[in-house]
Write a protein that holds these residues in place. Structure first.
Motif, short mmCIF file in Angstrom:
data_model
loop_
_atom_site.label_atom_id
_atom_site.label_comp_id
_atom_site.label_asym_id
_atom_site.label_seq_id
_atom_site.Cartn_x
_atom_site.Cartn_y
_atom_site.Cartn_z
N ARG A 94 -4.63 -0.14 5.03
CA ARG A 94 -3.84 -0.79 6.08
C ARG A 94 -2.36 -0.84 5.72
N TYR A 95 -2.06 -0.94 4.43
CA TYR A 95 -0.67 -0.96 3.99
C TYR A 95 0.10 0.20 4.60
N TRP A 96 -0.51 1.39 4.61
CA TRP A 96 0.19 2.57 5.10
C TRP A 96 0.28 2.59 6.62
N GLU A 97 -0.52 1.77 7.29
CA GLU A 97 -0.36 1.61 8.74
C GLU A 97 0.81 0.68 9.05
N VAL A 98 0.95 -0.36 8.23
CA VAL A 98 2.02 -1.34 8.43
C VAL A 98 3.36 -0.81 7.93
N TYR A 99 3.35 -0.19 6.76
CA TYR A 99 4.56 0.36 6.14
C TYR A 99 4.40 1.88 6.07
N ARG A 100 4.85 2.53 7.08
CA ARG A 100 4.72 3.99 7.16
C ARG A 100 5.33 4.65 5.92
N PRO A 101 4.65 5.68 5.39
CA PRO A 101 5.19 6.35 4.22
C PRO A 101 6.55 7.00 4.52
N ARG A 102 7.40 6.96 3.51
CA ARG A 102 8.71 7.60 3.66
C ARG A 102 8.55 9.11 3.62
N TRP A 103 9.62 9.79 3.88
CA TRP A 103 9.57 11.24 4.07
C TRP A 103 8.81 11.97 2.99
N TRP A 104 9.08 11.71 1.71
CA TRP A 104 8.43 12.46 0.65
C TRP A 104 6.99 11.99 0.42
N GLN A 105 6.70 10.72 0.70
CA GLN A 105 5.34 10.20 0.52
C GLN A 105 4.38 10.78 1.56
N ARG A 106 4.91 11.15 2.70
CA ARG A 106 4.06 11.74 3.73
C ARG A 106 3.45 13.06 3.26
N LEU A 107 4.09 13.69 2.29
CA LEU A 107 3.60 14.96 1.77
C LEU A 107 2.43 14.79 0.80
N LEU A 108 2.30 13.59 0.23
CA LEU A 108 1.21 13.32 -0.73
C LEU A 108 -0.09 13.02 0.01
N PRO A 109 -1.21 13.40 -0.57
CA PRO A 109 -2.50 12.97 0.00
C PRO A 109 -2.56 11.43 -0.03
N LYS A 110 -3.22 10.84 0.93
CA LYS A 110 -3.28 9.39 1.05
C LYS A 110 -3.73 8.70 -0.23
N GLY A 111 -4.67 9.27 -0.93
CA GLY A 111 -5.18 8.66 -2.15
C GLY A 111 -4.20 8.65 -3.31
N LEU A 112 -3.15 9.45 -3.23
CA LEU A 112 -2.16 9.51 -4.30
C LEU A 112 -0.91 8.67 -4.02
N ARG A 113 -0.80 8.14 -2.81
CA ARG A 113 0.35 7.31 -2.48
C ARG A 113 0.24 5.96 -3.17
N LEU A 122 -2.17 -8.67 2.92
CA LEU A 122 -3.02 -7.91 3.84
C LEU A 122 -4.50 -8.16 3.54
N VAL A 123 -4.83 -8.37 2.26
CA VAL A 123 -6.20 -8.75 1.91
C VAL A 123 -6.53 -10.09 2.57
N ALA A 124 -5.61 -11.05 2.48
CA ALA A 124 -5.84 -12.36 3.11
C ALA A 124 -6.04 -12.21 4.62
N LEU A 125 -5.29 -11.35 5.24
CA LEU A 125 -5.44 -11.10 6.67
C LEU A 125 -6.81 -10.49 6.97
N ILE A 126 -7.25 -9.58 6.16
CA ILE A 126 -8.57 -8.95 6.34
C ILE A 126 -9.68 -9.99 6.20
N LEU A 127 -9.52 -10.93 5.27
CA LEU A 127 -10.52 -12.00 5.13
C LEU A 127 -10.62 -12.83 6.40
N VAL A 128 -9.49 -13.14 7.01
CA VAL A 128 -9.50 -13.89 8.27
C VAL A 128 -10.19 -13.07 9.35
N GLU A 129 -9.88 -11.80 9.42
CA GLU A 129 -10.51 -10.93 10.42
C GLU A 129 -12.02 -10.88 10.23
N ARG A 130 -12.46 -10.78 8.99
CA ARG A 130 -13.91 -10.75 8.72
C ARG A 130 -14.57 -12.05 9.16
#
Length: 141
Positions: A94-113, A122-130
């Motif tokens: 979710r972090y990458w949905e809220v804080y879009r990767p910068r230009w060079w980070q967009r080139l990295l696979p998601k798992g390496l960002r 964001l974990v606290a927010l997810i707990l509320v959602e659950r």
């Protein structure tokens, strides 16, 4: 029906806080990451400021240690434990949905960002959602 919920992701060094209004419409009112030693006073301040009705607490890591401290601030029936398994992985995505990767980070696979800041809020927010969706078992303490 609760109108304002506070999510709390407890940790040894830092804690995530999220305040959510559920009625009349779902709205995130506040999110932050605080040092663990500042968590209880900050939680108390947010509780008063927003008129919260329930604290949603992750049930893993340091939950037992925090529970007794939280019960000094709040009545036990206002504290609900929610299964937090895999919430950190979900928050990292979710972090990458809220804080879009910068230009060079967009080139990295998601798992390496690597996130540029802590995302315990964001974990606290997810707990509320659950809790709100009822997808996980919520247990009053």
């Amino acid at each position: 029906m609760e109108r304002v919920l506070v999510g709390f992701d407890p940790g040894r060094d830092k804690c995530g806080l999220a305040v959510v209004q559920t009625q009349p419409a779902w709205q995130v009112l506040h999110r932050e990451v605080v040092p663990a030693q500042e968590a209880l006073p900050r939680l108390g301040a947010l509780w008063q400021q927003f008129g919260a009705e329930r604290l949603i607490l992750g049930d893993q890591t340091t939950a037992r240690q925090w529970k007794s401290q939280l019960e000094l601030l709040l009545p036990p029936h206002q504290i609900v434990l929610v299964d937090e398994r895999h919430s950190s992985e979900e928050a990292r995505r979710r972090y990458w949905e809220v804080y879009r990767p910068r230009w060079w980070q967009r080139l990295l696979p998601k798992g390496l960002r690597l996130p540029e800041r802590a995302y315990d809020d964001l974990v606290a927010l997810i707990l509320v959602e659950r809790y709100w969706r009822g997808q996980e078992t919520a247990k009053p303490t």
